[in-house]
Design a protein around this motif. Structure first.
Motif, short mmCIF file in Angstrom:
data_model
loop_
_atom_site.label_atom_id
_atom_site.label_comp_id
_atom_site.label_asym_id
_atom_site.label_seq_id
_atom_site.Cartn_x
_atom_site.Cartn_y
_atom_site.Cartn_z
N MET A 1 -3.47 0.89 25.90
CA MET A 1 -2.25 1.00 25.13
C MET A 1 -1.23 1.77 25.95
O MET A 1 -1.54 2.77 26.56
CB MET A 1 -2.57 1.75 23.83
N SER A 28 -0.81 -2.41 19.31
CA SER A 28 -1.26 -1.02 19.22
C SER A 28 -1.47 -0.62 17.76
O SER A 28 -0.85 -1.17 16.86
CB SER A 28 -0.21 -0.08 19.83
N ASN A 74 -0.33 11.00 21.72
CA ASN A 74 -0.10 9.72 21.07
C ASN A 74 1.17 9.71 20.23
O ASN A 74 1.56 8.66 19.72
CB ASN A 74 -1.29 9.35 20.18
#
Length: 129
Positions: A1, A28, A74
Motif C-alpha cells: 500500500m 487500500s 498510516n
C-alpha cells in the motif's frame, strides 16, 4: 500500500508539519476515526489541561489504529478542532513530537465549543493500509 503526499511548489509551503494533499492507492483499506478527545480510556476522566488532552488524544488514536493493525504512519488526513487560538503552538509542538516527519494532510478549525465544555481539542482522522 502506498500513500503519497503532495506539496506542489505552486502552492504556498505549509507553515506547519502537514501536507496539502494525500493520495491512497486504490484497493487500500481506509479507517475513519471518530473525533478523539482528551478523555482517558481506563476511567473515562476528562483531563484538566490542554497539553494533557492533546497527548491523550494521540494515545487514543494510536489505540484505535492498533486495533485495525495500523499505526500513526498510516494516518492520511487529520482534522483538529480547538476552542482557543492561544493553544495553537502547544498543539503543533506536541503533534510534531508525536508524528515526527510524518506529515498527513491536516485541517485546523477554531471552534466555538465541543460536545462537553471541558473539551479543549478534538481530532478526527483517516488512515489507510
Amino acid at each position: 500500500m502506498t500513500i503519497r503526499f503532495y506539496n506542489p511548489e505552486t502552492v504556498s509551503s505549509p507553515v506547519n508539519p502537514y501536507s496539502h494533499g494525500a493520495e491512497v492507492e486504490a484497493g487500500s483499506r481506509l479507517l475513519y476515526i471518530a473525533g478523539q478527545v482528551g478523555r482517558r480510556g481506563v476511567d473515562g476522566d476528562i483531563l484538566p489541561d490542554f497539553e494533557s488532552q492533546v497527548r491523550q488524544i494521540y494515545v487514543n488514536i494510536a489505540e484505535v489504529l492498533k486495533g485495525a493493525e495500523m499505526n500513526l504512519s498510516n494516518l492520511v488526513k487529520l482534522t483538529t478542532y480547538i476552542t482557543d487560538r492561544k493553544n495553537l503552538e502547544t498543539m503543533r509542538d506536541i503533534r510534531k513530537q508525536i508524528l515526527g516527519d510524518h506529515k498527513p494532510a491536516h485541517t485546523l478549525v477554531i471552534a466555538a465549543g465541543l460536545a462537553f465544555e471541558e473539551y479543549q481539542i478534538e481530532v478526527e482522522c483517516v488512515a489507510a493500509a
